[in-house]
Design an enzyme around this catalytic site. Sequence first.
Site, short mmCIF file in Angstrom:
data_model
loop_
_atom_site.label_atom_id
_atom_site.label_comp_id
_atom_site.label_asym_id
_atom_site.label_seq_id
_atom_site.Cartn_x
_atom_site.Cartn_y
_atom_site.Cartn_z
N ASN A 113 0.85 -1.20 0.00
CA ASN A 113 0.00 0.00 0.00
C ASN A 113 0.88 1.24 0.00
O ASN A 113 2.11 1.14 -0.02
CB ASN A 113 -0.94 -0.02 1.21
CG ASN A 113 -0.17 -0.14 2.50
OD1 ASN A 113 0.60 0.75 2.86
ND2 ASN A 113 -0.34 -1.24 3.20
N ASP A 114 0.26 2.41 0.05
CA ASP A 114 0.99 3.67 -0.15
C ASP A 114 1.67 4.22 1.11
O ASP A 114 2.25 5.29 1.07
CB ASP A 114 0.04 4.75 -0.66
CG ASP A 114 -0.21 4.61 -2.15
OD1 ASP A 114 0.66 4.04 -2.83
OD2 ASP A 114 -1.26 5.07 -2.61
#
Length: 392
Positions: free
Chosen positions: A206-207
């Site tokens: 994920n970011d």
Amino acid sequence: MTKHIGVFVTGGIAAYKVPGIVRDLIRAGHEVRVAMTASAATFVTESTLATVSQHPVLTDAAELAAPEQVGHVALARWCDLAVVVPATANTLAKLACGLADNVVTTTLLAFNGPKLLVPAMNDGMWRNPQTQANVAHLKDWGFHVLQPATGFLAEGHSGVGRMPDPAVIAAFIATVQDEAFLAGRRVLVTAGGTRERLDPVRYMTNDSSGKMGTALANVAAAAGATVTLVTTATLPVLPEVAVVPVVSAEEMATAVLGAFAQTDVAIMAAAVSDYRPKQAADAKLKKNGPAGLTLALAQTQDILKTLGERRTHQFVVGFAAETDHLLAHAQAKLLAKGADLLVANQVGGGRGFNADDNAVTLLAPGQQPEPLPAAAKVEVAAAILRRIEASL
Ligand code: CTP
């Protein structure tokens, strides 16, 4: 917050790195003025430091350049914070004795605000009991001292005494605290996004950058806590932070649960993957063509929820990263996870993940939501940690 930072350069070889540090401070929005000793000027030029700091450098020769104001007194009045970088063994010894024989030592004696020392020297000089006694003495007086790194020294061998990376010095300056408000506390922090392996060359993630969790770990250490950081990120940390590098949700769970018994405050700032591939392929997955590819995923352990169930004396803090219905989702998570405090964090549209600033709302059982002002992540980290300390 913009600060007036005095950078005090003394005569060690690491002085050649100071222009880069000054430039980074200015880029971070601070104003910088430099003072240097005559011996520092043999390693880095006055004109370089004047150019990068955009101000004349205070030297012994320039002390009375403007006779209406004495240079070291004016600089001491101007500074919010003083950083001695590099701090030589000689300057540490002078400061420990209160000597004032050049523009660096006179300004520091006249300055009452926070004083940060970045020692850098030969390993023998650093380990010498006289230097260590001087450092201990300076710490007693409230000087903040950055532990030198171990690595390749100018003398051509490896040892302790190397100036830490500029990024670590930046973290040291950014996270310094007025008081050791977490002294004696053991703080466990998670940071970063986990990576769940699909095959030898691919993973799901994920970011999350890990900036918020790393800021919490650094500020907690600067506030005197004993800190363990379980992280997937490789961001600069203070030397006092014990880093446990992990990759997957499973590794993170093992590390956190192993450390939990010896923890007073657990802060789960990591973005943990909720799912992992049921089976990580041993060989690279091949294209499946137009038929598409269906991945079988298994749920990972909810680390925060497990802590909420297993806690004895620990204060447990979670984060909620939400793109919509922030407070409603976050309130539900606070209850579902059994946390003492939940930090609700709007993400998306350039906010939250990977940014340097953050705006969060604190939620605690039975209390009104408490929004914190938007600020740099280190400022937000300090506010969260002060709120935690007040609840302990
Ligand atoms: N968390 C955790 N273990 C997981 C998933 C999340 O410990 N397997 C923790 C996070 O570190 C964070 C909190 O739970 O402190 C909330 O994480 P978030 O991803 O916002 O929520 P989820 O519980 O995963 O719920 P959802 O994905 O449905 O929003």
